[in-house]
Scaffold this active site. Structure first.
Site, PDB file in Angstrom:
ATOM      1  N   LYS A 254       0.818  -1.205   0.000  1.00 27.00           N
ATOM      2  CA  LYS A 254       0.000   0.000   0.000  1.00 27.00           C
ATOM      3  C   LYS A 254       0.854   1.257   0.000  1.00 27.00           C
ATOM      4  O   LYS A 254       0.377   2.342  -0.247  1.00 27.00           O
ATOM      5  CB  LYS A 254      -0.935  -0.017   1.208  1.00 27.00           C
ATOM      6  N   ARG A 255       2.127   1.084   0.304  1.00 28.34           N
ATOM      7  CA  ARG A 255       3.006   2.259   0.313  1.00 28.34           C
ATOM      8  C   ARG A 255       3.391   2.699  -1.094  1.00 28.34           C
ATOM      9  O   ARG A 255       3.842   3.801  -1.310  1.00 28.34           O
ATOM     10  CB  ARG A 255       4.257   1.975   1.136  1.00 28.34           C
TER      11      ARG A 255
END
Ligand code: GLU
Length: 318
Positions: A254-255
């Site tokens: 998700k980064r």
């Protein structure tokens, strides 16, 4: 005849969906829809520290944008709600009462540092900690003394038993619960219910017959199968789909902002995203744009690649 397949989307609202989540959601939707089955959307906001309402809204909006619809849950109604885990506390408490009545729960007072000290890790290379059972057999007095100092988590005793199952995509799997996992937490010391417990209790309550999710959760499945047995329910079929890796082999997370749906939607339409993912997973020979519905017509698990997938340089150009 109506199909009896019930699949589910079970996103955690801890960030915007990224390409890997979209791939799992697409395969989940295709698997259910191609069999004429139903889909449930459950928001897994069980961890109050990591969940944000804003992300739940984004996820729902992004699934709609992609044309991946559902029949039950947020925006669609249904008889098995609430469909957010944060609203399901009573159901989890009831399950814990049942497990406790079987004599299988015990409080664990170990701090994080102690866990690192006392945990056996025969497969240390994968970084997993295996609880060695330090608090398994405390007596009443020891428990009382420790309770005065610290709030315990609750662990579930596991037997020295190898749990086996056949994953629809990864094939036969086996894990000895005692050796490879250890007694596991079902309620954290801060009171939050553990993912392992919540996901099983909810899938049972919502009649889910098919679980399609990322391969990072393959390892959790034997624990969940054990819970199914204890709770007297029939487990679903499992399909653990490949992880999406960056060209250099890192796992996309998700980064990775340029591959989250916020960034992707600024550059691509839904059909362009789905077409590229269909190509990557082996469902189509080209990356040409395609609608989810068109993919459902020819979907078969036998065409889905089994190995982890490297995102080719340039497939999603930034
Ligand atoms: N909520 C979990 C996640 O987003 C998925 C749980 C599951 O599919 O079992 O990672």
């Amino acid at each position: 005849m109506a199909s009896s397949v019930v699949g589910r989307f079970a996103p955690s609202p801890s960030g915007r969906m990224h390409l890997g989540n979209v791939m799992s959601a697409l395969l989940c939707w295709l698997s259910a829809r191609s069999a004429g089955g139903r889909l449930v959307l459950r928001i897994e906001d069980i961890d109050p520290e990591r969940s944000r309402d804003e992300y739940a809204r984004f996820i729902i909006e992004d699934l709609r944008f992609l044309g991946l619809d559902w029949d039950e849950g947020e925006g669609a109604g249904g008889a098995h709600g609430p469909y957010r885990q944060s609203g399901r506390t009573l159901v989890y408490e009831e399950a814990l009462r049942r497990l406790d009545a079987m004599g299988l729960l015990y409080p664990c007072f170990c701090s994080r540092a102690e866990l690192h000290d006392v945990t056996r890790a025969p497969h240390a290379s994968d970084g997993r900690l295996i609880y060695g059972g330090r608090c398994r057999n405390l007596n009443v007095q020891e428990r009382a003394e420790l309770s005065a100092r610290r709030r315990p988590s609750l662990r579930l005793r596991v037997p020295d038993e190898t749990i086996r199952f056949v994953d629809g995509l990864c094939g036969p799997q086996a894990q000895n619960l005692r050796e490879e996992c250890g007694d596991f937490i079902v309620r954290r010391s801060d009171g939050a219910f553990a993912y392992q417990l919540a996901v099983v209790v909810d899938d049972i309550a919502m009649g889910v017959t098919q679980v399609v999710r990322g391969r990072d959760l393959l390892d959790s499945t034997p624990r969940q199968l054990y819970l199914y047995r204890l709770l007297g329910a029939r487990p679903p079929a499992y399909y653990h789909v490949p992880l999406l890796l960056a060209p250099d082999g890192r796992r996309l997370s998700k980064r990775e902002r340029d591959l989250d749906l916020g960034a992707l939607r600024a550059r691509y339409g839904a059909e362009e995203i789905l077409g590229r993912l269909a190509f990557l997973t082996g469902l189509r020979e080209t990356a040409a744009p395609v609608e989810a519905r068109a993919l459902a017509e020819t979907f078969s698990w036998s065409r889905v690649r089994r190995e982890n997938l490297y995102l080719p340089e340039g497939l999603f150009e930034s």
